[in-house]
Design an enzyme around this catalytic site. Sequence first.
Site, mmCIF file in Angstrom:
data_model
loop_
_atom_site.group_PDB
_atom_site.id
_atom_site.type_symbol
_atom_site.label_atom_id
_atom_site.label_comp_id
_atom_site.label_asym_id
_atom_site.label_seq_id
_atom_site.Cartn_x
_atom_site.Cartn_y
_atom_site.Cartn_z
ATOM 1 C CG LEU A 46 -82.071 -95.837 32.654
ATOM 2 C CD1 LEU A 46 -82.338 -94.390 33.035
ATOM 3 C CD2 LEU A 46 -81.904 -96.693 33.893
ATOM 4 C CG ASP A 47 -86.030 -101.832 32.292
ATOM 5 O OD1 ASP A 47 -85.462 -102.214 31.258
ATOM 6 O OD2 ASP A 47 -85.979 -102.449 33.377
ATOM 7 N N PRO A 48 -88.392 -98.562 30.286
ATOM 8 C CG PRO A 48 -89.805 -99.076 28.494
ATOM 9 C CD PRO A 48 -88.699 -99.656 29.347
ATOM 10 C CG LEU A 49 -90.829 -98.920 36.191
ATOM 11 C CD1 LEU A 49 -92.308 -98.687 36.452
ATOM 12 C CD2 LEU A 49 -90.365 -100.192 36.893
ATOM 13 C CB ALA A 50 -85.851 -96.909 34.870
#
Length: 307
Positions: A46-50
Amino acid sequence: MSRRRKGRDVNGILVIDKPAGLTSNGILQHVKTLYGAAKAGHTGALDPLATGVLPLCFGEATKFSQSMLDSDKAYIATAKLGVTTETGDSEGKVVRETPIPPGLNSAAVEAVLGDFRGPIQQVPSMYSALKHKGRPLYEYAREGIDIERPARPVTIYDLTLLEVRDTEFDIAVTCTKGTYIRSLVEDIGNALGCGAHVTALRRTLAAGFVLEDAIPVARLESMREQGESLDSLLVAPDAALSMFPELILSADRLRSILNGQPVRISDQEFAGPVRLYGEDRFIGLGEGIPDGEQVVITPRRLVKTAD
């Protein structure tokens, strides 16, 4: 002389509720340390944002990480209208700002979403982890190099508009593996004529696990500080394989499978991946190959405890 592995044998799956701001690998390494585990891996970054559902595999469960990676996913995303970024999310540099069409409302957004339901072709982001000549695309992107990316088929099973606000909208998405929500949001924004990017993303389903199954990292840390065992939070490897049919083997067939030999059955239901069990235990994953009126079950991934 063989080198002894560092860490203890831990086997099972831990479903983490990933917090924002950290990489999936960063969470994996932290949790692996908390468990003191010798072997661990995650089932798709998962992206860091997610935030949201991130299954981590330990020990024997890592044998089934590819099957988990291949599973369908679900997300809730918030999109910012009128702003396009390099990465397709709020962590990227703004590259274009476009006025939002006057009177943009739920009906207007809903009219566009229909084009993105079902099988679609999607061009992956240059800021994805897909590899070109052995390097992830995002490395080329950071060097200012644009690589031609062919569109790939994905399927959007469900795309529900949750809310539209002045400059934002929220959607719920259920999709096949390999679907980039950032690219989906960018394409929806372009179809609306103003562009868009993701400002929040929460994964609600992965490998059959939902948010209710997910454990905050803070809970692990608290349990560790209080001297409580974390092993009770693990689920068995076959919990992530429920999408495949279950075959309970007779003693003779079990013996053959454990010896690496295929067996034949008459039930066509077991064509394809199949969960294999002895009388009271999970053995591993096999594959059923049709052969006339029978199916040949071949062992593919067996757990070490099956002896």
